[in-house]
Design an enzyme around this catalytic site. Structure first.
Site, mmCIF file in Angstrom:
data_model
loop_
_atom_site.group_PDB
_atom_site.id
_atom_site.type_symbol
_atom_site.label_atom_id
_atom_site.label_comp_id
_atom_site.label_asym_id
_atom_site.label_seq_id
_atom_site.Cartn_x
_atom_site.Cartn_y
_atom_site.Cartn_z
ATOM 1 N N ASP A 1 0.708 -0.784 0.349
ATOM 2 C CA ASP A 1 0.452 -0.332 0.098
ATOM 3 C C ASP A 1 0.661 1.031 0.175
ATOM 4 O OD1 ASP A 1 -1.891 -1.964 -0.204
ATOM 5 O OD2 ASP A 1 -2.331 -1.772 1.809
ATOM 6 N N LYS B 1 2.622 2.470 -5.430
ATOM 7 C CA LYS B 1 3.189 1.520 -6.802
ATOM 8 C C LYS B 1 1.603 1.242 -7.918
ATOM 9 C CE LYS B 1 3.759 -2.926 -5.478
ATOM 10 N NZ LYS B 1 3.080 -3.043 -4.276
ATOM 11 N N LYS C 1 1.767 -6.774 -14.192
ATOM 12 C CA LYS C 1 1.619 -7.039 -12.542
ATOM 13 C C LYS C 1 1.728 -9.246 -12.651
ATOM 14 C CE LYS C 1 0.294 -6.504 -8.297
ATOM 15 N NZ LYS C 1 0.585 -5.604 -7.268
ATOM 16 N N SER D 1 -1.870 -11.294 -5.790
ATOM 17 C CA SER D 1 -3.379 -11.969 -5.337
ATOM 18 C C SER D 1 -4.148 -10.785 -4.727
ATOM 19 C CB SER D 1 -2.755 -12.412 -3.819
ATOM 20 O OG SER D 1 -1.906 -11.437 -2.931
ATOM 21 N N GLU E 1 5.187 -4.204 -12.964
ATOM 22 C CA GLU E 1 4.405 -4.030 -11.094
ATOM 23 C C GLU E 1 4.962 -5.392 -9.818
ATOM 24 O OE1 GLU E 1 1.231 -2.571 -7.984
ATOM 25 O OE2 GLU E 1 1.502 -1.853 -9.665
ATOM 26 N N TYR F 1 -1.059 14.444 -1.351
ATOM 27 C CA TYR F 1 -2.318 13.507 -0.829
ATOM 28 C C TYR F 1 -3.567 13.452 -1.984
ATOM 29 C CZ TYR F 1 -6.280 10.732 1.763
ATOM 30 O OH TYR F 1 -7.519 10.815 2.081
ATOM 31 N N LEU F 2 -4.386 12.787 -2.513
ATOM 32 C CA LEU F 2 -5.041 13.222 -3.409
ATOM 33 C C LEU F 2 -6.362 12.289 -2.960
ATOM 34 C CD1 LEU F 2 -3.185 12.964 -6.641
ATOM 35 C CD2 LEU F 2 -3.934 15.288 -5.168
#
Length: 223
Positions: free
Chosen positions: A12, A15, A37, A41, A116, A206-207
């Site tokens: 979290d 990425k 990716k 999971s 990623e 921060y958005l």
């Protein structure tokens, strides 16, 4: 510009958000893109099969478009560490196998390819291999996404050291602010810029409801 491995200081860290922003920025410049990716999971069961939210976000940033299984060849339902999810489903995971599944995508040589990882740099793939080994095996420079919150400086420095110790070049890092009311934000960002010996590719504020286009406004493409 070519292919890069996107990793983060932790789960979290943002990425996928940063990868989506970089893909959007590349599209502004008229470049071909793909976001991959390979192992995910925490996938949801849908009429079309297992789907991962992050992989779908990366798929949306692919131009020309790609099919879902090209973006995410290994998908697991449990929201647990990928190696544990693979064990539960009796699916063998190895660096060689993942690299083989990615080979056709990398051979296409789009202008910008982002691969990623999962979680942070040291997430296991199996009992003896880390997913980060994919960056070394495929000779992909790393982009480190720093989730800016309490503890970020330590996590960022340790991650950068580990990446380089594994013989992977660091193409840059991105500061992604995760908390709207973090104390001493400017001082923390200044400390990261001072201590992380790698190019800073952006500082994303921060958005509350970020879109790839909004994130792209705060990034620059790696060189």
């Amino acid at each position: 510009m070519s292919a890069y491995f996107i990793t983060g200081t932790d789960t979290d860290a943002g990425k996928t958000l940063i990868a989506s922003g970089l893909l959007a920025l590349a599209r502004r410049h008229g470049l071909t893109t793909q976001g991959l990716k390979p192992v995910a999971s925490g996938c949801e069961v849908t009429p079309d099969g297992l789907r991962n939210r992050d992989a779908l976000a990366l798929q949306a940033g692919c131009h020309p478009p790609l099919g879902y299984h090209e973006v995410n060849p290994y998908a697991f339902a449990p929201a647990i560490a990928p190696h544990l999810a693979a064990q539960r489903d009796a699916v063998p995971l190895s660096l060689a196998g993942v690299a083989q599944r990615l080979a056709p995508r990398l051979a296409e040589n789009r202008d910008l390819t982002l691969v990623e990882g999962a979680g942070g740099w040291r997430v296991p793939l199996n009992a003896s291999e880390d997913l980060a080994g994919l960056a070394h095996l495929l000779n992909l420079p790393a982009i480190l996404v720093v989730g800016v919150r309490l503890g970020a400086i330590n996590h960022a420095r340790l991650s950068l050291e580990a990446i380089r110790r594994d013989g992977v070049r660091v193409a840059g890092w991105v500061a992604n602010l995760l908390e709207p009311r973090m104390q001493e934000t400017s001082a923390n960002l200044a400390t990261l810029a001072q201590l992380l010996d790698a190019p800073c590719l952006g500082q994303v504020p921060y958005l509350a409801h970020p879109t790839p286009a909004q994130v792209a406004d705060h990034l620059r493409l790696p060189q």
